[in-house]
Design an enzyme around this catalytic site. Structure first.
Site, PDB file in Angstrom:
ATOM      1  N   LYS A 278       0.834  -1.202   0.000  1.00  0.00           N
ATOM      2  CA  LYS A 278       0.000   0.000   0.000  1.00  0.00           C
ATOM      3  C   LYS A 278       0.863   1.245   0.000  1.00  0.00           C
ATOM      4  CE  LYS A 278      -4.103  -1.794   2.218  1.00  0.00           C
ATOM      5  NZ  LYS A 278      -5.089  -1.696   3.260  1.00  0.00           N
ATOM      6  N   ARG A 279       1.986   1.151   0.667  1.00  0.00           N
ATOM      7  CA  ARG A 279       2.856   2.333   0.772  1.00  0.00           C
ATOM      8  C   ARG A 279       3.493   2.694  -0.566  1.00  0.00           C
ATOM      9  NH1 ARG A 279       3.292  -0.584   5.012  1.00  0.00           N
ATOM     10  NH2 ARG A 279       5.000  -1.787   4.124  1.00  0.00           N
TER      11      ARG A 279
END
Ligand code: GLU
Length: 521
Positions: A278-279
């Site tokens: 997600k990062r």
């Protein structure tokens, strides 16, 4: 025909009407890996006349992020993944939000204590931290397991009166699973084949927390059982939890109806180095979320496929091929075709590398196949925002003219903005190469030709201009490139005669005039 074994019978029965669930935790926006898990569950359910369930696993209140449940539902809707049962549709096993099922889990946790598979642990977090640090100093890792449980503050070592007293005094406690020692667990994963784990390496996982909420493991297994889930299809990151889940089924006496398991391969970064997380959102130059996501605490926006201009059909298609292989060269699949062709046996177990160029290619394929009326409507939204408008017919023509050169509707605007605004400048390089002293006169002659061409359409214009050039012995490049420059400001673009037609007689002539005034050879 040889007779089936009972195991094969069970498998066949389940294949007839499987029940699968997508069980996200609302701890943040869904990542594309999450959507792929939902998609594979959905394809499997639809292919086999099964039921696709959405269950919200929101027992971790500390990591709960408001708005994510709505985000998950909207993402599935955009992708065309229909929810048969669960949140928000409801169904025979409601509620489907785990925070609304707390009492059920407590009951089952108590059952495991009574049968000796679990125990109550009163160890305070700071005591466990101390033990953790001590082990760390020895270069080891502390694990609450069979090697230490007998020396710790739990119901296995305390007398029942002591336990009663502590419970009556509301001393904070958790319920742990009593992991059996030295048992070889053998599980057959549909994708990975045989998975073997020895229980001696595993810890006594917490099943019920001090805050009165179950952990993922207890809630997940209990609900899969109660909701009659036949196949658990989920990401590879859950594979380490599998032995505990199998042991929970056994401890509850539910082994006969234990679902089959299929753990999907990881999605890897484009370079293949590690998991796409997600990062990585936007850092790598492409979205990792289906829809835009605004972080409620920081206000930071991460971009989504929808807002970046992807068509949902293209997004679904590219996701399906991340980890699944149809066994043919076909790459373009509608949802119907995916459903028809999908099988878990064709999902591979090695990580699937995400390729942003390929993602763009998929969208291009869908864009060029897209109905021009739908594209025209999307383009209209963009042009209205820019303060222009045009009739639908004209917009459709523009889309059909330039879509080959684009992958997104916003690129249609970039390729076609000159239809709405006159060139602000003219490409210097093209001027240097193709704008001669004689060009203004040549363009003036072409403008005169345009004055009288009837009908003013691409075909007739092409015929008239080409005949004129031929008659005068003028090379096409010498005339067409300066003409294009005058109309568009650049030396490249779609068919010139279609541009003339769409701009219209008056505007085309005005642009030619303007260019000859502005450009100095
Ligand atoms: N709640 C888990 C998740 O967030 C579900 C994992 C599973 O499907 O068992 O992915």
């Amino acid at each position: 025909m040889p007779e089936n074994t009972p195991q094969q019978d069970l498998r066949q029965n389940r294949q007839n009407a499987p029940r699968v669930r997508f069980a996200p935790s609302p701890t943040g926006p869904l990542h594309i890996g999450g959507i792929r898990t939902a998609l594979f569950n959905y394809l499997f359910a639809r292919k086999n006349n099964g039921t696709f369930i959405l269950r919200i696993e929101d027992t971790d209140r500390q990591r709960y992020i408001p708005g994510t449940e709505e985000y998950i539902i909207e993402s599935l809707r955009w992708c065309g993944i229909e929810i048969d049962e669960g949140v928000p549709a409801g169904g025979p096993y409601a509620p489907y939000r785990q925070s609304e099922r707390k009492d059920i889990y407590r009951r089952y946790a108590m059952e495991l204590i009574n049968s000796g598979h679990s125990y109550i642990a009163f160890d305070r977090p700071e005591e466990l931290d101390k033990l953790r640090k001590e082990k760390e100093q020895e270069g080891k890792v502390f694990q609450y397991d069979h090697t230490v449980r007998e020396g710790l503050n739990n119901s296995l070592n305390l007398s029942s009166t002591e336990v009663e007293k502590m419970l009556a005094g509301n001393v904070p406690h958790v319920i742990r699973f009593r992991m059996p020692e030295n048992r070889e667990i053998v599980i057959n994963d549909i994708i990975r084949g045989e998975v073997r784990v020895n229980t001696s390496t595993l810890d006594d996982k917490v099943l019920f927390k001090a805050d009165g909420m179950p952990t993922y493991h207890l809630a997940n297994v209990t609900d899969d059982y109660l909701m009659k889930i036949t196949h658990v299809i989920r990401g590879e990151e859950w594979l380490p939890s599998l032995p505990l889940h199998v042991l929970l089924y056994e401890a509850f006496g539910w082994s006969d109806t234990m679902p089959e398991f299929a753990h999907l391969p990881l999605l890897l970064k484009p370079g293949g180095q590690g998991k796409l997380s997600k990062r990585d959102g936007d850092k790598l130059g492409f979205p990792v979320f289906p829809l835009d996501w605004k972080d409620p605490s920081t206000g930071e926006i991460s971009s989504g496929y929808r807002e970046s201009g992807y068509l949902p059909e293209a997004f679904i298609n590219l996701l399906a091929l991340l980890g699944w292989n149809p066994g043919t060269d076909q790459e373009i699949f509608t949802m119907e075709e995916l459903i028809r062709n999908f099988s878990l046996e064709r999902v591979h177990h090695s990580g699937a590398r995400f390729d942003p160029e390929k993602a763009r290619w998929f969208n291009h394929q869908y864009l060029i196949a897209e109905d021009d009326s739908r594209l025209a409507e999307d383009l209209r939204m963009i042009i209205l925002e820019k303060g222009f408008d045009a009739d639908t017919e004209k917009l459709k023509r523009i889309c059909s003219l330039v879509k080959e050169r684009t992958a997104f509707v916003h690129e249609i605007w970039e390729q076609a903005s000159f239809f709405f605004e006159r060139p602000q400048s003219y490409d210097e390089k093209v001027i240097m190469k193709k704008w001669k002293e004689s060009t203004p006169e040549l363009l003036a002659n072409i403008a005169r030709l345009l004055e009288k061409t009837e009908p003013f359409d691409a075909e007739r214009l092409g015929f008239e201009v080409k005949s004129y050039l031929e008659k005068e012995g003028i090379g096409t490049g010498n005339a067409m490139i300066p003409l294009r420059l005058a109309l568009v400001g650049e030396g490249k673009g779609p068919d010139l005669f279609s541009i003339l037609e769409l701009l219209g007689r008056e505007e085309s002539i005005a642009r030619i005039k303007l260019a000859t005034e502005r450009i100095k050879a």
